[in-house]
Write a protein that holds these residues in place. Structure first.
Motif, PDB file in Angstrom:
ATOM      1  N   SER A  85      64.770  45.259   7.557  1.00 28.84           N
ATOM      2  CA  SER A  85      65.324  46.614   7.589  1.00 28.84           C
ATOM      3  C   SER A  85      64.457  47.574   8.385  1.00 28.84           C
ATOM      4  CB  SER A  85      65.491  47.135   6.158  1.00 28.84           C
ATOM      5  OG  SER A  85      66.387  46.322   5.426  1.00 28.84           O
ATOM      6  N   LEU A  86      63.237  47.157   8.717  1.00 27.98           N
ATOM      7  CA  LEU A  86      62.340  48.021   9.491  1.00 27.98           C
ATOM      8  C   LEU A  86      62.628  47.797  10.969  1.00 27.98           C
ATOM      9  CD1 LEU A  86      59.051  47.405   7.444  1.00 27.98           C
ATOM     10  CD2 LEU A  86      60.873  49.071   7.009  1.00 27.98           C
ATOM     11  N   LYS A  87      63.702  48.399  11.453  1.00 27.41           N
ATOM     12  CA  LYS A  87      64.211  48.115  12.799  1.00 27.41           C
ATOM     13  C   LYS A  87      63.278  48.565  13.904  1.00 27.41           C
ATOM     14  CE  LYS A  87      68.145  46.515  11.223  1.00 27.41           C
ATOM     15  NZ  LYS A  87      68.488  45.073  11.300  1.00 27.41           N
ATOM     16  N   HIS A  88      62.362  49.461  13.608  1.00 29.58           N
ATOM     17  CA  HIS A  88      61.482  50.006  14.631  1.00 29.58           C
ATOM     18  C   HIS A  88      60.039  49.512  14.479  1.00 29.58           C
ATOM     19  CE1 HIS A  88      64.605  52.868  15.942  1.00 29.58           C
ATOM     20  NE2 HIS A  88      64.919  52.905  14.649  1.00 29.58           N
ATOM     21  N   HIS A 133      56.469  52.280  12.110  1.00 26.66           N
ATOM     22  CA  HIS A 133      56.105  51.548  13.317  1.00 26.66           C
ATOM     23  C   HIS A 133      55.076  50.457  13.062  1.00 26.66           C
ATOM     24  CE1 HIS A 133      57.476  54.253  16.916  1.00 26.66           C
ATOM     25  NE2 HIS A 133      58.460  53.972  16.079  1.00 26.66           N
ATOM     26  N   GLU A 134      54.215  50.657  12.060  1.00 24.39           N
ATOM     27  CA  GLU A 134      53.126  49.703  11.853  1.00 24.39           C
ATOM     28  C   GLU A 134      52.918  49.443  10.357  1.00 24.39           C
ATOM     29  OE1 GLU A 134      49.553  50.941  13.789  1.00 24.39           O
ATOM     30  OE2 GLU A 134      50.542  51.338  15.715  1.00 24.39           O
ATOM     31  N   LEU A 135      52.618  48.162  10.044  1.00 21.61           N
ATOM     32  CA  LEU A 135      52.201  47.763   8.696  1.00 21.61           C
ATOM     33  C   LEU A 135      50.862  47.044   8.791  1.00 21.61           C
ATOM     34  CD1 LEU A 135      55.354  46.388   6.829  1.00 21.61           C
ATOM     35  CD2 LEU A 135      54.107  48.494   6.376  1.00 21.61           C
ATOM     36  N   HIS A 136      49.840  47.633   8.198  1.00 22.71           N
ATOM     37  CA  HIS A 136      48.494  47.055   8.183  1.00 22.71           C
ATOM     38  C   HIS A 136      48.208  46.570   6.764  1.00 22.71           C
ATOM     39  CE1 HIS A 136      47.292  48.757  12.172  1.00 22.71           C
ATOM     40  NE2 HIS A 136      48.221  49.648  11.861  1.00 22.71           N
ATOM     41  N   PRO A 168      58.239  64.605   9.443  1.00 17.63           N
ATOM     42  CA  PRO A 168      59.446  64.063   8.819  1.00 17.63           C
ATOM     43  C   PRO A 168      59.099  63.005   7.785  1.00 17.63           C
ATOM     44  CG  PRO A 168      59.160  63.166  11.019  1.00 17.63           C
ATOM     45  CD  PRO A 168      58.135  64.241  10.860  1.00 17.63           C
ATOM     46  N   LEU A 169      59.854  63.021   6.663  1.00 15.70           N
ATOM     47  CA  LEU A 169      59.670  62.000   5.646  1.00 15.70           C
ATOM     48  C   LEU A 169      60.204  60.663   6.150  1.00 15.70           C
ATOM     49  CD1 LEU A 169      60.774  63.999   2.486  1.00 15.70           C
ATOM     50  CD2 LEU A 169      58.448  63.508   3.212  1.00 15.70           C
ATOM     51  N   CYS A 170      59.691  59.561   5.538  1.00 13.29           N
ATOM     52  CA  CYS A 170      60.177  58.235   5.940  1.00 13.29           C
ATOM     53  C   CYS A 170      61.646  58.095   5.512  1.00 13.29           C
ATOM     54  CB  CYS A 170      59.320  57.141   5.334  1.00 13.29           C
ATOM     55  SG  CYS A 170      59.593  56.868   3.575  1.00 13.29           S
ATOM     56  N   LYS A 171      62.301  57.158   6.176  1.00 17.86           N
ATOM     57  CA  LYS A 171      63.709  56.924   5.882  1.00 17.86           C
ATOM     58  C   LYS A 171      63.842  56.239   4.525  1.00 17.86           C
ATOM     59  CE  LYS A 171      64.362  58.491   9.989  1.00 17.86           C
ATOM     60  NZ  LYS A 171      64.757  59.910  10.159  1.00 17.86           N
ATOM     61  N   GLU A 172      64.847  56.661   3.764  1.00 19.49           N
ATOM     62  CA  GLU A 172      65.032  56.108   2.436  1.00 19.49           C
ATOM     63  C   GLU A 172      65.283  54.601   2.477  1.00 19.49           C
ATOM     64  OE1 GLU A 172      65.245  55.788  -1.646  1.00 19.49           O
ATOM     65  OE2 GLU A 172      64.443  57.379  -0.368  1.00 19.49           O
ATOM     66  N   SER A 215      63.452  37.266  13.989  1.00 20.66           N
ATOM     67  CA  SER A 215      64.540  38.239  14.166  1.00 20.66           C
ATOM     68  C   SER A 215      64.023  39.670  14.227  1.00 20.66           C
ATOM     69  CB  SER A 215      65.551  38.101  13.019  1.00 20.66           C
ATOM     70  OG  SER A 215      66.114  36.801  12.998  1.00 20.66           O
ATOM     71  N   MET A 216      62.739  39.872  14.051  1.00 18.59           N
ATOM     72  CA  MET A 216      62.152  41.220  14.107  1.00 18.59           C
ATOM     73  C   MET A 216      61.787  41.519  15.557  1.00 18.59           C
ATOM     74  SD  MET A 216      59.869  40.864  10.603  1.00 18.59           S
ATOM     75  CE  MET A 216      59.344  42.578  10.585  1.00 18.59           C
TER      76      MET A 216
END
Length: 883
Positions: A113-116, A86-89, A35-39, A138-139
């Motif tokens: 906006s990255l709720k997950h 899910h992850e930002l490196h 699946p593509l990432c969410k817009e 808040s994340m």
């Protein structure tokens, strides 16, 4: 029943087959997979990128083009089923940082906006213009937050305590950060936290640190390295047995507890690493240390722990690494350490251990790899054919008693990379098999022994450090590999020409080189092949018998930082090519026969100079005003030359001496500055002192024994951090500068043997650090100012003037004038002085008759001319004073 089980098993197989088939289909490109990432998340990342500074364009794949899938962008990890991020490196690696590949700028709140998002890594960046964003709190989906070495500053936001799902939190800084906390109560809400690293964060206000961390039942790793903690609470043990049972790593290194080791530490039964080094801990280690059965790493180095090691330490059967170095342990350690069969790393260096160590002591240490025990008083007694049970990689036994015979058991240690046997009393030649053993050694130190004989060649690993200094080696310098990084052969008896060492080489060194060849018997001319040594950083050839000129080819040494040619028989003018050596920090050419004027290019081209020593040469003329360009200069020694003219009034521009600028001492060598054995020999307080470790703190100026004249400029008193000032044996006239008291750091001041007049300035009473003062043999008059410092000095500091008052025995009248002598109490000083002058002239004439013939020899000529200049100068001052 059996049939039912078969049906169930059949269904399981069908489902498994269907799952595998579906997975294969996914891998073969089923439409819409992955699946593509969410817009919305893609737009959030683009907004985040917009506020970032990305000098290396590391995020070049983050583009707004239609069809660009953010799940494939650099540093982004998405869930393979849902497509949510899910992850930002976004961490810069060490190799990136070498090329300044750092993120900076601001952190855009679009990350909300990255709720997950559960994994955020922004470590090793440079957000030095911003604080940790409070919106991080808040994340709430975050389980992993790594902000280590990111450059954030200010107070850590308490809202981070809202991250109730957080399991990993790293706010540390490899370098000192500007992060701080008001308290740590906000951490108590992170009940799932397993790893907490606050290294270098200022926790000086967080007196509650122990109580708060005790409220984290899942905590397995607590790291508070160098957090400015000043207390380690001594609380009841029962409070910690129940609440910290998961704790496996406790790192409290380099704080300042200044207390005994609290008893509750010995109750953390599941601890695997206990690291307490550098904390000013005192007292003894309790026998309760034996309770820590799971302990594998124990480091209590760099404290003030005293007393013998408790026998119960031998019960820690899981111990792999033990570091008790730099304490005050005494007695013997053998009975205890010998029981720790799993030890691989043992450091007991710099304690008060003593006694005899036998081969039996090591019989159980079969896994030992690193044994560092220098700085103790052990005596090793082994049989000549002893076969150690271990294969060491690192062995350091400095200050042990091993000699006088060479330790033959060393030839069994074929895995050595570090070997240090400095000051062990070995008195023999180096056996030939030894150099086969060292072919992979990277650090070799055999200094301060009584080793003798010749060394044909040195065989070590590439880029190695070799220290054979302070022995009795003879013969020519050995052949060394071009890949050698550091070589110290100083303070021995090597002789012969240095030509073959420098010039008979197949190729030039490709990396920086440090050479220490001083204090030997080397002869011949300074070699003229420096174009093959363009990577040379340090060159020490002082105290040898080198002759001739400094060759022009030395100008090829553009990376040279330190040049020591002191006390040889060199002469001629300094070659102008030396101005190409613009990296020079230390230049010591004292004790030679150099002539001519001091080159103006020293000030114009050698702007990094911190030490300039041209003492005891034949330089003449004025001191060029260009010397004032040397903003980093801390030591200037031009004494015992033939300099004339006045002191440049621009000397106050020597901003390092003035305390205006703070330049790093000999920066940029790629190794710890504390290891670099840089030194300078200074004459201060009338004594020759060799400054080594404290050299970077020394600020000194010596212009003594020249022919300089005029007044001492008031501007000189602007050198506020100068510790030693010597202008003696010149022709200075006029008053002592009235603002001399501004130089509050002065410890030694010598204006003797000049023609200074008037009174001693009252401001001199401000020199509270002054321990050496010499104002003798001038024309000073009046009362000596009263201060605790001045009156504590010896009378010799003031003789040869018309001064009165303590510490002199001459009383002052009411107006500060010395009373006239009474009848019969006079002293016919003039006639007596002329007697000594006549005696000196007679001796002077006889001296020339006997030794004049030696002047045809150049080295003798240089030495004699220096001596005769000194005699003539002394006689001149006597005549001026009394005629």
């Amino acid at each position: 029943m059996e049939r039912s089980m078969r049906v169930v098993l059949l269904l399981i197989r069908v489902l498994a087959f269907a799952t595998i088939t579906f997975s294969i289909g996914l891998c073969n490109g089923i439409p819409g997979w992955p699946p593509l990432c969410k817009e919305s998340e893609r737009q959030a990342l683009l907004m985040f990128k917009h506020d970032l500074e990305d000098p290396a364009n590391w995020l070049s794949s983050w583009v707004a083009e239609e069809g660009s899938d953010c799940c494939s962008w650099t540093g982004v990890v998405c869930d393979q089923i849902t497509g949510y991020i899910h992850e930002l490196h976004l961490n810069s690696s060490d190799s990136d940082r070498e090329f300044h590949y750092l993120f900076g700028g601001k952190i855009n709140p679009s990350l909300l906006s990255l709720k997950h998002l559960n994994y955020l890594d922004l470590s090793n960046n440079n957000f030095s213009t911003t604080q940790i964003p409070s919106f991080f709190g808040s994340m709430t989906s975050l389980t992993h937050l790594n902000l280590a070495d990111s450059g954030f500053y200010g107070i850590i936001p308490h809202k981070l305590g809202n991250l109730s799902s957080l399991r990993y939190l790293n706010l540390s800084s490899f370098y000192y950060s500007n992060l701080m906390v008001e308290n740590l109560q906000w951490i108590s809400g992170l009940s799932l936290l397993k790893h907490l690293d606050l290294s270098y964060v200022n926790l000086s206000r967080a007196s509650d640190w122990l109580q708060v961390t005790n409220m984290l039942p899942s905590l397995a790793e607590l790291i508070m390295f160098d957090c400015q903690l000043d207390q380690i609470p001594h609380l009841p043990t029962a409070n910690f047995i129940q609440n910290m049972t998961c704790l496996k790593v406790l790192n409290l290194r380099w704080n300042d507890f200044n207390s005994t080791v609290p008893e509750w530490l010995y109750s953390l039964n599941n601890l695997e690493s206990l690291l307490l080094s550098g904390n000013a801990l005192r007292g003894e280690i309790s026998s309760s240390i034996g309770n820590l059965k799971s302990l594998r790493h124990f480091d209590i180095s760099g404290n003030s722990i005293s007393g013998p090691i408790p026998m119960s330490l031998g019960n820690l059967s899981s111990l792999v690494e033990l570091d008790i170095s730099r304490n005050q342990f005494n007695g013997t350690f053998i009975e205890v350490i010998g029981k720790l069969k799993l030890l691989t790393d043992l450091d007991i260096s710099y304690n008060w251990f003593e006694g005899v160590v036998s081969e039996v002591s090591f019989s159980n240490l079969t896994k030992l790899k690193h044994f560092i025990a220098k700085g103790n008083s052990f005596t090793l007694k082994t049989s000549r054919d002893w076969l150690p049970p271990f294969q060491l990689e690192n062995l350091q036994l400095d200050s042990w008693h091993l000699g006088p015979q060479w330790p033959m058991w060393l030839q069994t240690q074929t895995q050595l990379t570090d070997l240090s046997l400095s000051g062990t009393g070995i008195s023999s030649t180096i056996p030939t098999w030894f150099w086969n053993l060292t072919s992979q050694v990277e650090y070799l130190n055999l200094s301060h022994n009584q080793l003798y004989g010749q060394i044909q060649n040195i065989s070590v690993a590439p880029y190695s450090i070799v220290d054979l200094s302070s022995n009795h080696f003879t013969g020519a310098l050995p052949i060394v590999p071009t890949s050698l990084y550091w070589l110290d052969l100083s303070n021995s008896s090597f002789s012969g020409s240095v030509f073959h060492f420098f010039c008979d080489r197949p190729d030039e060194p490709k990396q920086r080189v440090f050479l220490y060849l001083g204090n030997n018997l080397l002869t011949g001319k300074v070699p003229d092949c420096w174009m093959s040594w363009q990577s040379l950083y340090f060159l020490h050839l002082e105290n040898n018998n080198l002759t001739g000129n400094v060759p022009m080819s030395m100008g090829y040494l553009r990376y040279l930082r330190s040049l020591h040619l002191r006390n040889n028989h060199l002469y001629g003018e300094l070659p102008h090519s030396l101005q190409n050596c613009s990296s020079l920090s230390v230049v010591d050419l004292g004790g030679n026969g150099f002539v001519g004027s001091i080159p103006i290019w020293i000030g114009e081209s050698l702007s990094n100079l911190q030490v300039l020593n041209l003492r005891s040469n034949e330089f003449e003329g004025d001191i060029p005003s260009q010397v004032c360009y040397l903003k980093s200069l801390q030591i200037l020694d031009l004494a015992h030359n033939k300099l004339s003219g006045t002191i440049p009034r621009c000397f106050h521009n020597l901003s390092s001496m003035a305390g205006v600028s703070k330049s790093g001492w000999l920066e940029g060598y790629g190794i710890s500055n504390s290891y670099i054995p840089e030194y300078s020999i200074l004459v201060t307080k009338g004594i020759e002192v060799n400054y080594t470790k404290n050299l970077k703190f020394v600020k000194s100026m010596d212009l003594s024994c020249n022919f300089m004249h005029g007044e001492i400029p008031e501007e000189l008193t602007g050198l506020l951090e100068l510790q030693s000032l010597n202008l003696s044996n010149n022709r200075f006239t006029g008053r002592i500068p009235s603002k001399i008291g501004n130089m509050a750091q002065l410890e030694s001041l010598d204006f003797s043997m000049n023609q200074l007049d008037a009174e001693i300035p009252l401001s001199m009473t401000n020199l509270t650090f002054l321990s050496h003062l010499n104002l003798s043999y001038n024309n000073l008059t009046g009362r000596i100012p009263e201060s605790t410092q001045l009156q504590s000095l010896d009378q010799s500091s003031f003789v040869g003037n018309e001064l009165c008052g303590p510490p002199l025995n001459k009383n002052c009248s009411a107006n500060g004038v010395i009373p006239p002598p009474t009848d019969g109490g006079g002293y016919r000083l003039l006639e007596d002085e002329w007697f000594y002058v006549s005696l000196g002239v007679g001796f002077f004439t006889g001296f020339w008759i006997v030794l004049g013939s030696l002047l045809v020899n150049m080295p003798w000529s240089i030495l004699l001319s220096q001596l005769l200049n000194r005699i003539a100068l002394k006689m001149y001052h006597v005549i001026v004073e009394y005629v």
